[in-house]
Design an enzyme around this catalytic site. Sequence first.
Site, short mmCIF file in Angstrom:
data_model
loop_
_atom_site.label_atom_id
_atom_site.label_comp_id
_atom_site.label_asym_id
_atom_site.label_seq_id
_atom_site.Cartn_x
_atom_site.Cartn_y
_atom_site.Cartn_z
N PRO A 84 0.91 -1.12 0.05
CA PRO A 84 -0.09 0.02 0.25
C PRO A 84 0.80 1.19 0.10
CG PRO A 84 -0.59 -1.39 1.96
CD PRO A 84 0.83 -2.06 1.24
N ALA A 87 2.12 3.64 3.30
CA ALA A 87 1.89 2.98 4.51
C ALA A 87 2.97 2.74 5.39
CB ALA A 87 1.40 1.34 4.19
N LEU A 89 5.67 1.34 4.64
CA LEU A 89 6.40 -0.09 4.34
C LEU A 89 7.45 0.09 3.15
CD1 LEU A 89 2.96 -2.10 4.79
CD2 LEU A 89 4.76 -1.67 6.59
N GLY A 90 7.58 1.12 2.90
CA GLY A 90 8.80 1.40 1.80
C GLY A 90 8.33 1.00 0.48
N SER A 91 7.08 1.51 0.18
CA SER A 91 6.75 1.26 -1.31
C SER A 91 7.40 2.27 -2.24
CB SER A 91 5.17 1.47 -1.37
OG SER A 91 4.84 2.83 -1.27
N SER A 92 7.90 3.34 -1.91
CA SER A 92 8.65 4.19 -2.83
C SER A 92 9.98 3.60 -3.01
CB SER A 92 8.37 5.83 -2.22
OG SER A 92 9.26 5.84 -0.88
N ALA A 94 11.22 0.68 -2.69
CA ALA A 94 11.01 -0.63 -3.23
C ALA A 94 10.65 -0.24 -4.93
CB ALA A 94 9.89 -1.51 -3.05
N ASP A 135 15.49 2.93 3.72
CA ASP A 135 14.23 2.24 3.10
C ASP A 135 15.07 1.57 1.82
OD1 ASP A 135 12.83 3.22 5.16
OD2 ASP A 135 11.27 4.04 3.63
O1 PMV Z 1 8.85 6.91 4.91
P1 PMV Z 1 8.92 5.86 6.27
O2 PMV Z 1 7.54 5.95 6.77
O3 PMV Z 1 9.31 4.55 5.61
O4 PMV Z 1 9.84 6.27 7.40
C1 PMV Z 1 11.25 6.17 7.24
C2 PMV Z 1 11.98 6.19 8.42
C3 PMV Z 1 12.32 7.46 8.92
O5 PMV Z 1 13.28 7.18 10.07
C4 PMV Z 1 11.17 8.29 9.70
C5 PMV Z 1 13.07 8.44 7.77
C6 PMV Z 1 14.24 8.03 7.13
O6 PMV Z 1 14.69 8.31 6.13
O7 PMV Z 1 14.88 7.26 7.82
#
Ligand code: PMV
Length: 305
Positions: A84, A87, A89-92, A94, A135
């Site tokens: 999703p 969310a 969960l790292g969609s961008s 990935a 991510d």
């Molecule tokens: O974008 P998210 O929800 O996957 O969060 C990433 C984690 C953070 O520590 C908040 C930001 C980062 O770049 O490390």
Amino acid sequence: MAVAEAPGKVIISGEHFVVHGATALAASINRSVRVEASHSAKPEVVSNLRDGESLLPAKKLLESLYRERKVAPNVKVVITSEIPDGAGLGSSAATMVALTAAVSLLEGWYRDMPGLIKAAGVGEKLVHVNPSGIDVTVSAMGGVILFRVGQPPQPVVLPRPVRLLVAYSGRKRDTGRLIAKVSSMKDAFPALFSALCDSATLASQMSLDQLLKGDAAALGKLMTYNHAVLGRAGASNARLDGLVDLCIASGCLGAKLTGAGGGGSVIGVPPENGAPVVEKLKKKGYNAFITEIPCGGVRAWIASS
Ligand code: PMV
């Protein structure tokens, strides 16, 4: 055509503080983004997440990959995500990793792992402004990783797989805004924030120790502790607090927000039989699933179109 699949991720410990130098612990999950790249008369990017946050950055990343090589981007890219959007969960990430891998394979542009992470990170910066890079690193490498900005990521070998519950709150989160919100605490109370960063590093190390030992109860307690600290730092809200409580009331041994917070997802340590917890959450309308860690990282191959 060239195809690449890259996984999403969960942050087990250390989000936000990782942006300010703390060590975080993250893992890839069993949900991924698939990118198909093939030569075409004109550049085109098609996605099943039509208005997703990563669509425009994906187009820009594609342009920059070709600009770097001084080649016209005559490529069609089809993005299919089972993660999703928004969310946490790292969609961008990935998407950026899979896109970079697929296009590089299609064009015969060799990239080693650090090169792939660096190139995909250009796209991720367009989405989240000032990301730590955790991510894209986890999506590319897969597995379980200790991550600290400026240091080589440390892959961790687990003696046995560990199951985690993932539940999406149904609310998109805004990583850039949340990073700024939590960072404002650093401006207001620098010494206190620095101590929180040190304690986040310790919590990540302790969470890793419990993962290695397979002590689910202790890992769960650390998650609930981490959630409380992230809440105090401004990353949680009533919906996420309620979802953490619901996970625990449904049988989890502990739970926390994962990623930026303010929306996005919660992770928990499920009991031996996690299926009833997933069912309870689904009945309440949440998109929940169990992932086993470790999962793999990016894979790319040539396929007939
Ligand atoms: O974008 P998210 O929800 O996957 O969060 C990433 C984690 C953070 O520590 C908040 C930001 C980062 O770049 O490390």
